[in-house]
Design a protein around this motif. Structure first.
Motif, PDB file in Angstrom:
ATOM      1  N   SER A  86       0.848  -1.191   0.000  1.00  0.00           N
ATOM      2  CA  SER A  86       0.000   0.000   0.000  1.00  0.00           C
ATOM      3  C   SER A  86       0.882   1.238   0.000  1.00  0.00           C
ATOM      4  O   SER A  86       1.897   1.284   0.707  1.00  0.00           O
ATOM      5  CB  SER A  86      -0.901  -0.003   1.229  1.00  0.00           C
ATOM      6  N   LEU A  95       1.430  -5.208   3.284  1.00  0.00           N
ATOM      7  CA  LEU A  95       0.168  -5.663   3.863  1.00  0.00           C
ATOM      8  C   LEU A  95       0.237  -7.188   3.933  1.00  0.00           C
ATOM      9  O   LEU A  95       1.022  -7.782   3.213  1.00  0.00           O
ATOM     10  CB  LEU A  95      -1.014  -5.244   2.977  1.00  0.00           C
ATOM     11  N   LEU A 149      -3.016   3.479   6.944  1.00  0.00           N
ATOM     12  CA  LEU A 149      -3.335   2.447   5.945  1.00  0.00           C
ATOM     13  C   LEU A 149      -4.812   2.071   5.837  1.00  0.00           C
ATOM     14  O   LEU A 149      -5.183   1.314   4.936  1.00  0.00           O
ATOM     15  CB  LEU A 149      -2.512   1.179   6.256  1.00  0.00           C
ATOM     16  N   TYR A 153      -8.383   4.790   2.738  1.00  0.00           N
ATOM     17  CA  TYR A 153      -8.719   3.712   1.785  1.00  0.00           C
ATOM     18  C   TYR A 153     -10.174   3.280   1.983  1.00  0.00           C
ATOM     19  O   TYR A 153     -10.949   3.173   1.040  1.00  0.00           O
ATOM     20  CB  TYR A 153      -7.781   2.517   2.005  1.00  0.00           C
ATOM     21  N   THR A 154     -10.519   3.046   3.224  1.00  0.00           N
ATOM     22  CA  THR A 154     -11.857   2.551   3.552  1.00  0.00           C
ATOM     23  C   THR A 154     -12.936   3.555   3.164  1.00  0.00           C
ATOM     24  O   THR A 154     -13.952   3.189   2.567  1.00  0.00           O
ATOM     25  CB  THR A 154     -11.935   2.262   5.070  1.00  0.00           C
ATOM     26  N   ILE A 169     -15.966  -5.723   8.370  1.00  0.00           N
ATOM     27  CA  ILE A 169     -15.189  -5.537   7.131  1.00  0.00           C
ATOM     28  C   ILE A 169     -13.686  -5.565   7.423  1.00  0.00           C
ATOM     29  O   ILE A 169     -12.903  -6.132   6.668  1.00  0.00           O
ATOM     30  CB  ILE A 169     -15.573  -4.205   6.445  1.00  0.00           C
ATOM     31  N   ARG A 280      -6.884   0.965  -5.958  1.00  0.00           N
ATOM     32  CA  ARG A 280      -5.743   0.080  -6.220  1.00  0.00           C
ATOM     33  C   ARG A 280      -5.458  -0.019  -7.706  1.00  0.00           C
ATOM     34  O   ARG A 280      -6.331   0.272  -8.533  1.00  0.00           O
ATOM     35  CB  ARG A 280      -5.943  -1.308  -5.610  1.00  0.00           C
ATOM     36  N   TYR A 313     -20.387  -4.557  -4.287  1.00  0.00           N
ATOM     37  CA  TYR A 313     -20.312  -4.858  -2.853  1.00  0.00           C
ATOM     38  C   TYR A 313     -21.635  -4.512  -2.167  1.00  0.00           C
ATOM     39  O   TYR A 313     -22.138  -3.404  -2.334  1.00  0.00           O
ATOM     40  CB  TYR A 313     -19.241  -3.999  -2.175  1.00  0.00           C
TER      41      TYR A 313
HETATM   42  N1  UDP Z   1      -8.617  -2.083   3.648  1.00  0.00           N
HETATM   43  C1  UDP Z   1      -7.913  -0.988   4.091  1.00  0.00           C
HETATM   44  N2  UDP Z   1      -6.706  -0.714   3.501  1.00  0.00           N
HETATM   45  C2  UDP Z   1      -6.185  -1.487   2.511  1.00  0.00           C
HETATM   46  C3  UDP Z   1      -6.901  -2.620   2.094  1.00  0.00           C
HETATM   47  C4  UDP Z   1      -8.121  -2.884   2.677  1.00  0.00           C
HETATM   48  O1  UDP Z   1      -8.353  -0.258   4.968  1.00  0.00           O
HETATM   49  O2  UDP Z   1      -5.080  -1.179   2.021  1.00  0.00           O
HETATM   50  C5  UDP Z   1      -9.942  -2.347   4.278  1.00  0.00           C
HETATM   51  C6  UDP Z   1     -11.072  -1.683   3.516  1.00  0.00           C
HETATM   52  O3  UDP Z   1     -12.043  -1.253   4.446  1.00  0.00           O
HETATM   53  C7  UDP Z   1     -11.589  -2.787   2.649  1.00  0.00           C
HETATM   54  C8  UDP Z   1     -11.424  -4.001   3.561  1.00  0.00           C
HETATM   55  O4  UDP Z   1     -10.226  -3.730   4.269  1.00  0.00           O
HETATM   56  O5  UDP Z   1     -12.921  -2.586   2.279  1.00  0.00           O
HETATM   57  C9  UDP Z   1     -11.322  -5.330   2.835  1.00  0.00           C
HETATM   58  O6  UDP Z   1     -10.339  -5.236   1.841  1.00  0.00           O
HETATM   59  P1  UDP Z   1      -9.996  -6.429   0.852  1.00  0.00           P
HETATM   60  O7  UDP Z   1      -8.901  -5.971  -0.040  1.00  0.00           O
HETATM   61  O8  UDP Z   1      -9.764  -7.656   1.659  1.00  0.00           O
HETATM   62  O9  UDP Z   1     -11.373  -6.651   0.086  1.00  0.00           O
HETATM   63  P2  UDP Z   1     -11.808  -6.735  -1.435  1.00  0.00           P
HETATM   64  O10 UDP Z   1     -12.153  -5.323  -1.831  1.00  0.00           O
HETATM   65  O11 UDP Z   1     -10.659  -7.275  -2.222  1.00  0.00           O
HETATM   66  O12 UDP Z   1     -13.024  -7.603  -1.396  1.00  0.00           O
END
Ligand code: UDP
Length: 367
Positions: A86, A95, A149, A153-154, A169, A280, A313
């Motif tokens: 990240s 990560l 991190l 992002y979230t 989550i 990403r 989602y």
């Molecule tokens: N997440 C985060 N930072 C990151 C990657 C993920 O905070 O660099 C959090 C974010 O809330 C995300 C959750 O973890 O929705 C799940 O991420 P993951 O990549 O496992 O899920 P995907 O989007 O691939 O289903």
């Protein structure tokens, strides 16, 4: 006269596994999908030898040997291990949250050093009963990791404040006091050699599949074709949004072909900062250790969902869950329709969980 035992609406993993097992048991199935291809969101498009994950990156992982053996019937898997990095405020971090990440954040070299910082932060900022994603993250990993991190992002991924999102989550992400960058804790992991399409083709082999068919455009006639329906689409749409629509998060993918061998050195690079509009960049060839002279990258932009867009989602907060429960109550009154998958169950399922759920439901049905 009904021509089929099952009309399966949606040719994603749930529908395909159901169809496969029902057919094996001697049932006649018709699988329809509104897209131009089967495979749902695991579908890949081969671009000069690179399998492009068209609807977002999919990495198969499971702890369940039965599920692992099940998918291995259709394709062999490579030894890809997901180790995303990240980028946050100009610095790069490993990560999931592990000893490498802690070294990059604080220079800590031992588990004791890292634990002491994290425990202090949890004591100061954590919650006994975390009620939302922010409180959960602060209680799990402390303030620095959360702010570097997770938070931005979230909030960009979900289009909501971390305080308005469900805690579960963030429980998806492991926290480790070892130098282990493997994103998953599961025993089995990999990418199918030859791509996910091979698995879908294997599942649907010998089964009648019709694409470009929108169930809702011809619901009455289509429903008359079979004795039972397996519905894997959106549950709120099935009931004509009678209790209002459930919320989803959508995505927009921007694909670019680059005439170079290696763009970012990893399949998945996350971008935490909120001023970067994507979450990403996926460089697809690295899922399969590709050696092509070109590469394909995909920027993933989270988007507000509207009825014309793909629902990627479910947003499982309390409001939506309550609404989903109303729809679910209607499904239990249906005797000829089976509901399954991420959209029909309004659940943030991973692939292995979908397969397990489809196998369980088809078994129950056939008994
Ligand atoms: N997440 C985060 N930072 C990151 C990657 C993920 O905070 O660099 C959090 C974010 O809330 C995300 C959750 O973890 O929705 C799940 O991420 P993951 O990549 O496992 O899920 P995907 O989007 O691939 O289903």
């Amino acid at each position: 006269m009904q021509k089929y035992d099952y009309l399966i609406v949606g040719a994603g993993l749930f529908g395909s596994v159901f169809a496969h097992e029902a057919t094996k048991a001697g049932k006649k199935c018709l699988v329809i999908d509104k897209r131009a291809h089967a495979g749902g969101n695991v579908y890949c498009e081969n671009v000069d030898g690179i399998n492009v994950h068209k609807y977002g990156a999919h990495i198969f992982h499971t702890n369940d040997k039965t599920i692992w053996d099940y998918v291995n019937q259709f394709a062999e898997f490579n030894n890809y291990v997901n180790s995303p990095v990240s980028i946050s405020k100009g610095k790069l971090y490993n990560l999931p949250f592990n000893m490498n990440t802690f070294y990059q954040l604080w220079g800590t070299k031992t588990p004791e050093e890292a634990k002491s910082i994290i425990e202090n932060q949890i004591n100061e900022y954590g919650y006994k009963n975390p009620k939302n994603l922010e409180e959960q993250a602060l209680s799990l990993i402390g303030k620095d990791v959360y702010e570097t991190l997770i938070k931005e992002y979230t909030e960009k991924q979900w289009g909501k404040k971390a305080t308005e999102l469900p805690a579960f989550i963030i429980k998806r992400l492991p926290v480790r006091y070892t130098f282990d960058n493997n994103y998953f804790n599961d025993k089995y992991q990999g990418i199918p050699i030859g791509g996910y399409n091979k698995i879908i083709e294997g599942l649907l082999k010998g089964i009648e599949v019709k694409t470009n068919i929108d169930f809702f455009k011809d619901k009455v006639a289509l429903s008359a074709l079979s004795e039972k329906i397996v519905f894997t689409g959106k549950i709120d749409e099935f009931y004509d949004y009678k209790y209002g629509n459930l919320e989803y998060r959508s995505l927009r993918f921007e694909n670019t072909r680059l005439e170079k061998e290696n763009h970012q050195g990893n399949a998945v690079v996350n971008y935490n900062d909120d001023h970067v509009p994507y979450t990403r960049i996926i460089e697809h060839k690295h899922f399969e250790f590709g050696k092509q002279k070109h590469t394909i990258i995909t920027k993933e932009f989270p988007e507000q969902w509207t009825k014309e867009k793909e629902a990627y989602y479910p947003i499982n907060n309390d409001d939506n869950q309550n609404k989903y429960q109303q729809y679910k109550a209607l499904t239990s009154k249906e005797s000829n329709t089976i509901f399954g998958g991420r959209l029909a169950e309004y659940k943030y399922y991973d692939m292995h969980q979908i397969i397990a759920s489809a196998l369980q439901k088809v078994k129950k049905e056939l008994n």
